[in-house]
Write a protein that holds these residues in place. Structure first.
Motif, PDB file in Angstrom:
ATOM      1  N   SER B 279     128.010  41.847  38.861  1.00 33.35           N
ATOM      2  CA  SER B 279     128.592  40.724  39.538  1.00 33.35           C
ATOM      3  C   SER B 279     130.020  40.464  39.619  1.00 33.35           C
ATOM      4  CB  SER B 279     127.972  39.486  38.842  1.00 33.35           C
ATOM      5  OG  SER B 279     128.209  38.211  39.696  1.00 33.35           O
ATOM      6  N   VAL B 280     130.800  39.895  40.272  1.00 31.88           N
ATOM      7  CA  VAL B 280     132.135  39.675  40.344  1.00 31.88           C
ATOM      8  C   VAL B 280     132.726  39.013  39.155  1.00 31.88           C
ATOM      9  CG1 VAL B 280     132.133  37.767  41.773  1.00 31.88           C
ATOM     10  CG2 VAL B 280     134.148  39.133  42.101  1.00 31.88           C
ATOM     11  N   ALA B 281     132.021  38.092  38.472  1.00 28.38           N
ATOM     12  CA  ALA B 281     132.424  37.232  37.616  1.00 28.38           C
ATOM     13  C   ALA B 281     131.452  37.037  36.503  1.00 28.38           C
ATOM     14  CB  ALA B 281     132.769  35.969  38.102  1.00 28.38           C
ATOM     15  N   ASN B 282     131.777  36.773  35.387  1.00 28.70           N
ATOM     16  CA  ASN B 282     131.046  36.442  34.107  1.00 28.70           C
ATOM     17  C   ASN B 282     131.070  34.851  33.997  1.00 28.70           C
ATOM     18  OD1 ASN B 282     130.687  38.900  33.320  1.00 28.70           O
ATOM     19  ND2 ASN B 282     132.509  38.988  32.334  1.00 28.70           N
ATOM     20  N   TYR B 283     129.909  34.323  33.993  1.00 30.07           N
ATOM     21  CA  TYR B 283     130.011  32.655  33.830  1.00 30.07           C
ATOM     22  C   TYR B 283     128.510  32.125  33.802  1.00 30.07           C
ATOM     23  CZ  TYR B 283     128.122  32.344  38.716  1.00 30.07           C
ATOM     24  OH  TYR B 283     127.352  32.337  39.898  1.00 30.07           O
ATOM     25  N   ALA B 284     128.479  31.233  33.246  1.00 37.80           N
ATOM     26  CA  ALA B 284     127.013  30.513  33.015  1.00 37.80           C
ATOM     27  C   ALA B 284     127.141  29.175  33.697  1.00 37.80           C
ATOM     28  CB  ALA B 284     126.833  30.300  31.483  1.00 37.80           C
ATOM     29  N   LYS B 285     126.154  28.779  34.444  1.00 38.80           N
ATOM     30  CA  LYS B 285     126.123  27.421  35.101  1.00 38.80           C
ATOM     31  C   LYS B 285     124.772  26.756  34.784  1.00 38.80           C
ATOM     32  CE  LYS B 285     126.266  25.965  39.776  1.00 38.80           C
ATOM     33  NZ  LYS B 285     126.267  26.565  41.261  1.00 38.80           N
ATOM     34  N   PHE B 286     124.950  25.521  34.426  1.00 36.90           N
ATOM     35  CA  PHE B 286     123.688  24.871  34.294  1.00 36.90           C
ATOM     36  C   PHE B 286     123.641  23.395  35.136  1.00 36.90           C
ATOM     37  CE2 PHE B 286     121.618  21.374  31.724  1.00 36.90           C
ATOM     38  CZ  PHE B 286     120.320  21.956  31.590  1.00 36.90           C
ATOM     39  N   ARG B 287     122.787  23.321  35.605  1.00 37.01           N
ATOM     40  CA  ARG B 287     122.510  22.094  36.680  1.00 37.01           C
ATOM     41  C   ARG B 287     121.116  21.190  36.255  1.00 37.01           C
ATOM     42  NH1 ARG B 287     120.696  19.646  41.114  1.00 37.01           N
ATOM     43  NH2 ARG B 287     122.229  18.610  42.551  1.00 37.01           N
ATOM     44  N   THR B 288     121.250  20.062  35.959  1.00 38.35           N
ATOM     45  CA  THR B 288     120.113  19.469  35.973  1.00 38.35           C
ATOM     46  C   THR B 288     119.776  17.883  36.590  1.00 38.35           C
ATOM     47  OG1 THR B 288     118.589  18.440  34.097  1.00 38.35           O
ATOM     48  CG2 THR B 288     120.789  18.026  33.783  1.00 38.35           C
ATOM     49  N   GLU B 289     118.843  17.598  36.840  1.00 37.64           N
ATOM     50  CA  GLU B 289     118.678  16.341  37.725  1.00 37.64           C
ATOM     51  C   GLU B 289     117.342  15.503  37.006  1.00 37.64           C
ATOM     52  OE1 GLU B 289     118.824  17.699  41.699  1.00 37.64           O
ATOM     53  OE2 GLU B 289     117.224  16.120  42.103  1.00 37.64           O
ATOM     54  N   LEU B 290     117.361  14.140  36.726  1.00 35.69           N
ATOM     55  CA  LEU B 290     116.287  13.613  36.228  1.00 35.69           C
ATOM     56  C   LEU B 290     116.083  12.189  37.196  1.00 35.69           C
ATOM     57  CD1 LEU B 290     114.029  12.792  34.173  1.00 35.69           C
ATOM     58  CD2 LEU B 290     115.630  11.954  32.849  1.00 35.69           C
ATOM     59  N   TYR B 291     114.991  12.151  37.886  1.00 35.74           N
ATOM     60  CA  TYR B 291     114.787  10.637  38.617  1.00 35.74           C
ATOM     61  C   TYR B 291     113.398   9.989  38.039  1.00 35.74           C
ATOM     62  CZ  TYR B 291     118.573  11.136  41.922  1.00 35.74           C
ATOM     63  OH  TYR B 291     119.939  11.123  42.423  1.00 35.74           O
ATOM     64  N   ARG B 292     113.606   8.677  38.027  1.00 36.36           N
ATOM     65  CA  ARG B 292     112.209   8.225  37.685  1.00 36.36           C
ATOM     66  C   ARG B 292     112.078   7.251  38.829  1.00 36.36           C
ATOM     67  NH1 ARG B 292     107.291   8.229  35.426  1.00 36.36           N
ATOM     68  NH2 ARG B 292     106.501   5.953  35.477  1.00 36.36           N
ATOM     69  N   HIS B 293     111.060   7.014  39.431  1.00 34.26           N
ATOM     70  CA  HIS B 293     110.468   6.215  40.611  1.00 34.26           C
ATOM     71  C   HIS B 293     109.701   5.262  40.149  1.00 34.26           C
ATOM     72  CE1 HIS B 293     113.009   8.890  43.366  1.00 34.26           C
ATOM     73  NE2 HIS B 293     112.275   9.820  42.776  1.00 34.26           N
ATOM     74  N   GLN B 294     109.805   4.023  40.108  1.00 33.03           N
ATOM     75  CA  GLN B 294     108.818   2.926  39.225  1.00 33.03           C
ATOM     76  C   GLN B 294     108.427   2.053  40.033  1.00 33.03           C
ATOM     77  OE1 GLN B 294     107.679   3.384  36.072  1.00 33.03           O
ATOM     78  NE2 GLN B 294     106.158   2.204  36.717  1.00 33.03           N
ATOM     79  N   HIS B 295     107.144   1.712  40.497  1.00 34.73           N
ATOM     80  CA  HIS B 295     106.501   0.767  41.391  1.00 34.73           C
ATOM     81  C   HIS B 295     106.494  -0.546  40.447  1.00 34.73           C
ATOM     82  CE1 HIS B 295     104.697   2.246  45.171  1.00 34.73           C
ATOM     83  NE2 HIS B 295     105.412   3.360  44.511  1.00 34.73           N
ATOM     84  N   LEU B 296     107.473  -1.345  40.832  1.00 35.19           N
ATOM     85  CA  LEU B 296     107.618  -2.786  39.821  1.00 35.19           C
ATOM     86  C   LEU B 296     106.477  -3.660  40.313  1.00 35.19           C
ATOM     87  CD1 LEU B 296     111.352  -3.372  39.785  1.00 35.19           C
ATOM     88  CD2 LEU B 296     109.734  -2.286  38.190  1.00 35.19           C
ATOM     89  N   PHE B 297     106.259  -3.919  41.516  1.00 31.12           N
ATOM     90  CA  PHE B 297     105.088  -4.317  42.110  1.00 31.12           C
ATOM     91  C   PHE B 297     104.828  -4.057  43.578  1.00 31.12           C
ATOM     92  CE2 PHE B 297     108.497  -7.506  41.185  1.00 31.12           C
ATOM     93  CZ  PHE B 297     108.805  -7.953  42.625  1.00 31.12           C
ATOM     94  N   ALA B 298     103.854  -4.471  44.401  1.00 30.71           N
ATOM     95  CA  ALA B 298     103.502  -3.950  45.702  1.00 30.71           C
ATOM     96  C   ALA B 298     104.649  -3.737  46.516  1.00 30.71           C
ATOM     97  CB  ALA B 298     102.484  -4.632  46.317  1.00 30.71           C
ATOM     98  N   GLY B 299     105.185  -2.730  46.770  1.00 24.96           N
ATOM     99  CA  GLY B 299     106.212  -2.703  48.088  1.00 24.96           C
ATOM    100  C   GLY B 299     107.517  -2.438  47.301  1.00 24.96           C
ATOM    101  N   HIS B 300     107.664  -2.634  46.126  1.00 20.65           N
ATOM    102  CA  HIS B 300     108.875  -2.508  45.409  1.00 20.65           C
ATOM    103  C   HIS B 300     109.107  -1.520  44.388  1.00 20.65           C
ATOM    104  CE1 HIS B 300     110.505  -7.137  46.193  1.00 20.65           C
ATOM    105  NE2 HIS B 300     108.960  -6.766  46.976  1.00 20.65           N
ATOM    106  N   ILE B 301     110.230  -0.648  44.926  1.00 19.95           N
ATOM    107  CA  ILE B 301     110.372   0.547  43.712  1.00 19.95           C
ATOM    108  C   ILE B 301     111.855   0.482  43.206  1.00 19.95           C
ATOM    109  CG2 ILE B 301     110.385   2.997  43.908  1.00 19.95           C
ATOM    110  CD1 ILE B 301     108.848   2.859  46.432  1.00 19.95           C
ATOM    111  N   LEU B 302     111.895   0.645  42.042  1.00 21.20           N
ATOM    112  CA  LEU B 302     113.256   0.926  41.283  1.00 21.20           C
ATOM    113  C   LEU B 302     113.066   2.276  40.814  1.00 21.20           C
ATOM    114  CD1 LEU B 302     115.628  -0.277  39.918  1.00 21.20           C
ATOM    115  CD2 LEU B 302     114.298  -0.346  37.947  1.00 21.20           C
ATOM    116  N   SER B 303     114.366   2.907  41.251  1.00 20.40           N
ATOM    117  CA  SER B 303     114.716   4.344  41.155  1.00 20.40           C
ATOM    118  C   SER B 303     115.943   4.622  40.351  1.00 20.40           C
ATOM    119  CB  SER B 303     114.759   5.327  42.526  1.00 20.40           C
ATOM    120  OG  SER B 303     113.526   5.175  43.072  1.00 20.40           O
ATOM    121  N   LEU B 304     115.828   5.207  39.271  1.00 23.48           N
ATOM    122  CA  LEU B 304     117.039   5.521  38.414  1.00 23.48           C
ATOM    123  C   LEU B 304     117.147   7.080  38.431  1.00 23.48           C
ATOM    124  CD1 LEU B 304     116.226   2.842  35.908  1.00 23.48           C
ATOM    125  CD2 LEU B 304     118.026   2.685  37.449  1.00 23.48           C
TER     126      LEU B 304
END
Lengths: 203, 422
Positions: B279-304
């Motif tokens: 490779s052209v370079a030395n490096y370490a790369k870390f990427r993460t994602e966390l999503y929570r989709h919660q149905h609170l009641f009919a038709g309503h979703i809270l996503s964090l």
């Protein structure tokens, strides 16, 4: 006194070569066409209604739609009558219970733990009206088409969504899938002349 | 946030009667070409395992991802003894594969067309070969792919991809294209991956090696000096061809409820690049994602949700994190924050959506994102926050408006197309 005429018949279900081979047919002894109350009616029993694939789907618990359609055509190809019967079969495999819902003006439901009861309930057609009289006194051909389609809950949801969107006329959601199998083809059941049919008196 | 998530988890859907039953048999139905043992092996649940909440959906998703079947249905019935159950899998196979075409749009690459074709189920072993081509205003790509869900009869999925792309990129944001500067970024290479479901069933591990030849060209220096021209000089120096060779470990979990469905999405990727690998370079790369989709009641979703990442070493500039593409914010134009990219980044968002059938969803959101980069021992930090409202049309076109920023963003993926199951 009621009088029937026994009409021998033979149905050859010819499907396109790439389609699964079904053996759905109406047995010789089970087809009766008659006139009752100015209406042309048919009694019939469909043999081998469910293919192995359909039974696999039903035994997995998929809801299955069963559509049986008849139509009458003259020798020139004019259509003089068409009737259909739509039935929905649900199977709760955890409870071991089948539920057969006939979707008609007078809907009725059969609930049973035995598949044989379901097979009989779907196969036996009694007094299905084909057309009102008068009919042209020319040779007519009775044709039949049967579709047994397992529908997964996801497909049902997609279908519902599609119907809603099509109603609204949206083209943004034009994400059409041609995965669904084509409808089966019409096959000739019998040729007859209306004047030769028996008249069944009402009780 | 985790405390709040824990409370939300308690409002989960009621457990089914089958939960906790031990699987004594896996019954496969409907398969004509595909061998039953192939289907059994790829399932995340095995004989002897207890049935857990979400297992049926997980099995369905795993089988659908194989692209072999038109229909997948997974169910459970009582076993021969009390406390045991039989998993029933019904599949309807594709005869050949899939041909597809669609329209696409993204803020980064503009409008475009995409087409792909797959031949599925070689020799009844679930193997797949496919090709894809895409043409967008600022990106063209093509690729070939071969996948085997059970490599060498083991429970390892294997894939190989050969791909190429050519992208037209800005150096800074400006309404006048003569001022903002630009360059072309072309990539051509291949990737080999091997993966398997984790013991946690819902998670998947993929170990991937990729080699790419990178070509940077058609550089046009920005007409105005920005940030001491460090970024422009960096691109000018990189003009030419170089090689990038990386080893990546990818762990991911996706919710089974479809886009904006109930559940958790988790994704973490660690990428290592070394000159030892060519490779052209030395490096370490870390990427993460966390999503929570919660149905609170009919038709309503809270996503964090939260996305974050870091790079350590000396990465080439095109491997840094930019707030565009997958990291596009809702109420802020792409690359307005940290146009030079960052070696550290974060995005956090909260979204409350209400379904409006059959159109889609309306939502309110709050989000924040930022990048940080160290240049000559000085850190260059940039961050921003937006609060706004949005509309998700037909679960495909995401239109959002930042009230405090006055910015309209259209995030969408394939928004129209046709698919032929052959």
């Amino acid at each position: 006194m009621a009088r029937f005429i026994h009409i021998p018949m033979l149905v050859a279900c010819m499907f396109a070569p790439f389609r699964p081979v079904f053996a759905q047919h109406i047995s010789k002894d089970s087809l009766y066409i008659y006139v009752q109350s100015d209406t042309l009616r048919v009694d019939a029993t469909i043999a081998s209604l469910f293919s192995k694939r359909a039974i696999d789907a039903i035994e997995s618990g998929m809801t299955t739609s069963i559509v049986v359609q008849f139509r009458l055509r003259t020798g020139r190809g004019d259509q003089v009558g068409q009737r259909g019967l739509t039935t929905r079969l649900e199977h709760d495999i955890w409870e071991g219970e089948y539920r057969l819902i006939r979707q008609a003006a007078q809907a009725d439901t059969l609930i049973t733990p035995r598949f044989e009861d379901i097979r009989r309930g779907c196969s036996r057609l009694q007094g299905l009206d084909l057309a009102g009289l008068p009919l042209p006194n020319v040779p007519l051909t009775l044709q039949m088409r049967i579709d047994v389609n397992p529908i997964s809950p996801e497909q049902q949801e997609r279908t519902r969504r599609w119907l809603k969107i099509l109603e609204k006329g949206s083209y943004l959601e034009f994400f059409y899938s041609l995965d669904s199998p084509p409808s089966s083809e019409w096959v000739d059941v019998i040729k007859f002349r209306p004047s030769a049919l028996p008249h069944l008196l009402e009780k | 946030m985790f405390k709040y998530l824990a409370i939300l988890c308690l409002i989960a859907a009621p457990a089914l009667a089958q939960i906790g039953h031990e699987i004594e048999q896996i019954e496969v139905r409907g398969n004509e070409k595909t061998r039953a043992e192939i289907i059994r092996q790829v399932l995340p649940i095995k004989i002897g395992d207890p049935l857990r909440e979400g297992d049926l959906d997980r099995c369905r998703v795993v089988l659908e991802r194989l692209l072999l079947f038109r229909t997948v249905f997974v169910n459970v019935k009582p076993g021969t003894q009390k406390g045991k159950a039989i998993l029933v899998v019904y599949v309807r196979e594709k005869r050949f594969g899939t041909l597809g075409g669609s329209l696409e749009y993204s803020e980064l690459d503009g409008f475009g067309l995409a087409a792909d074709a797959y031949y599925a189920n070689l020799r009844g072993e679930g193997k797949l070969i496919g090709a894809a081509y895409g043409w967008r205003e600022r990106l063209k790509y093509w690729g070939f792919r071969y996948g085997d869900p059970l490599f060498l009869k083991t429970n390892q999925a294997f894939h190989i991809q050969v791909r190429g792309s050519s992208a037209d990129r800005d150096i800074f944001r400006h309404s006048n294209p003569d001022i903002r500067g630009r360059y072309d970024l072309e990539r051509i290479g291949f990737a080999l991956g091997i993966g398997q479901p984790s013991p946690l069933r819902a998670y998947h591990f993929v170990l991937k090696y990729a080699f790419e030849a990178i070509q940077i060209g058609a550089f046009q220096r920005p007409a105005i000096a920005t940030g001491d021209e460090v970024f422009a000089n960096e691109i000018a120096e990189a003009e030419g061809r170089e090689k990038l060779s990386t080893l990546a470990l990818h762990l991911f979990k996706q919710s089974t409820g479809g886009p904006w469905g109930h559940g958790t999405d988790f994704n973490a990727r660690l990428t290592l690049s070394s000159k030892v690998l060519g490779s052209v370079a030395n490096y370490a790369k870390f990427r993460t994602e966390l999503y929570r989709h919660q149905h609170l009641f009919a038709g309503h979703i809270l996503s964090l949700g939260i996305k974050a990442g870091g790079i350590w070493g000396h990465p080439p500039f095109y491997e840094r994190f930019y707030l565009d593409g997958d990291n596009q914010l809702r109420g802020i134009e792409r690359r307005v924050i940290g146009p030079e990219g960052g070696t550290l980044f974060f995005v956090a968002e909260a979204l409350y959506a209400v379904a409006i059938k059959p159109l889609g969803r309306i939502y309110a959101f709050a989000e924040s994102g930022g990048v940080c980069r160290f240049v000559n021992d000085n850190s260059r930090r940039d961050a921003g926050t937006a609060i706004g409202v949005g509309l998700l049309l037909f679960n495909r076109i995401d239109i959002s408006f930042g009230i405090n920023t006055g910015t309209l963003i259209v995030k969408s993926h394939r928004f129209g197309g046709i698919k032929f199951g052959l």
